[in-house]
Design a protein around this motif. Structure first.
Motif, PDB file in Angstrom:
ATOM      1  N   SER A   8      -1.647  -6.563  16.281  1.00  0.00           N
ATOM      2  CA  SER A   8      -1.719  -6.177  14.937  1.00  0.00           C
ATOM      3  C   SER A   8      -0.527  -6.642  14.178  1.00  0.00           C
ATOM      4  O   SER A   8       0.685  -7.085  14.920  1.00  0.00           O
ATOM      5  N   ILE A  58      -6.505  -5.630  15.381  1.00  0.00           N
ATOM      6  CA  ILE A  58      -6.353  -4.694  14.374  1.00  0.00           C
ATOM      7  C   ILE A  58      -5.960  -5.617  13.104  1.00  0.00           C
ATOM      8  O   ILE A  58      -4.833  -5.833  12.971  1.00  0.00           O
ATOM      9  N   LYS A 128      -5.871  -1.221   9.451  1.00  0.00           N
ATOM     10  CA  LYS A 128      -4.612  -0.332   9.768  1.00  0.00           C
ATOM     11  C   LYS A 128      -4.353  -0.434   8.168  1.00  0.00           C
ATOM     12  O   LYS A 128      -4.036  -1.493   7.416  1.00  0.00           O
ATOM     13  N   SER A 309       2.667  -6.613  18.340  1.00  0.00           N
ATOM     14  CA  SER A 309       2.712  -6.732  16.938  1.00  0.00           C
ATOM     15  C   SER A 309       3.858  -7.719  16.402  1.00  0.00           C
ATOM     16  O   SER A 309       4.517  -8.414  17.325  1.00  0.00           O
TER      17      SER A 309
END
Length: 342
Positions: A8, A58, A128, A309
């Motif tokens: 993500s 995500i 998210k 991330s």
């Protein structure tokens, strides 16, 4: 989440030049009215497709509908005057002209809920959504009304909880609260910062995250980092209490930082969004560099709790660089995922 090492971004992605001036924080919109609404939705679609194309698991809106990760939320609240601005030092680092709290703060209507519904309609992937945290909101304002950082933070926490509950109802899977101020005001973090954050997540059934970084890759932040010495141990101050909190995921900065990786041990049991992409440079990481960071992190966080991330948001970067970094993140995560599965 069934997928091992789901990727993500920590937050923002660059805006297209037809929406706002690129590579700039607080960049004004180039359109207005209905044209601006349509342009924001077009930019959201575009940034979503770039994430999917890069292999991000995500996804987010890339903050395409926001001028700034804090003030765009605040400008929708009552009790804050954007005309009556004051110059304050943000996170004891750089001066900015900010709005003033002139009365009791309140939220009359949702801020990002319609945007979240729109994003939810565009994809079946987990989504998210980022909100500013209470302490960072307080630190991005001049308070002439409450005259108490803690009191104002509790008010913001209640407002954020209202917004978060509606975002959850709109189909958001993870709600992230951005708290870069947690790396600066250590006494306040432990006295009331984490408590106000828990008030903001009260009653939520979706996953919750707190993002604590060293800031965007802008000069003021980069200069500050140069003063922090050979080891950046700021996380050590807040992690023990965060480990005891109800927050599900902790997002932190690791790539090209001087954060000792073993500090992650202090939040053992939490899911950890490990920043494996440096947002303060235009150099695009190789997948192997990303993989190396993730392997180090795996010494201190279980594989089923590691979420690769970015260190922070990428608004100040060019779209081309950001695109390359997203692909590197995805490819690096795949290397380690394949190693774990073999």
């Amino acid at each position: 989440m069934a997928l091992l090492l789901p990727t993500s971004t920590a937050g923002s992605l660059p805006k297209p030049s037809w929406l706002a001036e690129p590579e700039k924080l607080w960049s004004p919109w180039k359109l207005e009215g209905d044209e601006l609404i349509e342009a924001k939705q077009d930019a959201l679609r575009l940034t979503l497709q770039e994430q999917i194309h890069a292999g991000i698991d995500i996804v987010s809106d890339g903050e395409q509908t926001r001028q700034h990760f804090v003030t765009t939320f605040i400008e929708h609240l009552d009790g804050v005057d954007f005309e009556n601005r004051e110059t304050v030092k943000i996170r004891d680092r750089y001066e900015a002209s900010v709005p003033s709290v002139v009365g009791a703060v309140s939220r009359q209507k949702p801020v990002f809920v319609e945007d979240a519904k729109f994003l939810r309609q565009q994809t079946d992937q987990p989504i998210k959504w980022a909100l500013p945290g209470p302490m960072t909101m307080v630190d991005t304002l001049y308070d002439g009304h409450y005259k108490s950082r803690e009191k104002l933070a509790w008010e913001f926490a209640t407002i954020l909880n209202q917004e978060a509950r509606e975002l959850e109802a709109a189909g958001v899977d993870i709600i992230q609260f951005d708290e870069p101020a947690f790396n600066v005001f250590f006494d306040e973090v432990n006295d009331w910062g984490i408590a106000t954050l828990e008030r903001a997540i009260e009653g939520l059934k979706c996953e919750t995250a707190v993002h604590i970084c060293y800031g965007y890759g802008i000069k003021a932040n980069n200069d500050w980092k140069k003063t922090l010495g050979s080891e950046w141990r700021q996380y050590e101050e807040a992690f023990p209490k965060i480990q005891q909190s109800k927050i599900d995921i902790v997002s932190l900065e690791c790539q090209n930082s001087r954060v000792p990786m073993e500090l992650i041990e202090l939040i053992r049991g939490k899911k950890v969004m490990v920043g494996a992409i440096d947002v303060a440079t235009n150099t695009i990481e190789t997948p192997e560099e990303v993989a190396a960071t993730l392997r180090k992190a795996l010494q201190f966080v279980d594989a089923d709790k590691l979420y690769p991330s970015t260190n922070c948001g990428m608004t100040p970067l060019s779209r081309q660089v950001a695109r390359g970094k997203l692909k590197a993140l995805s490819a690096g995560a795949k290397i380690v995922r394949d190693e774990l599965n073999s």
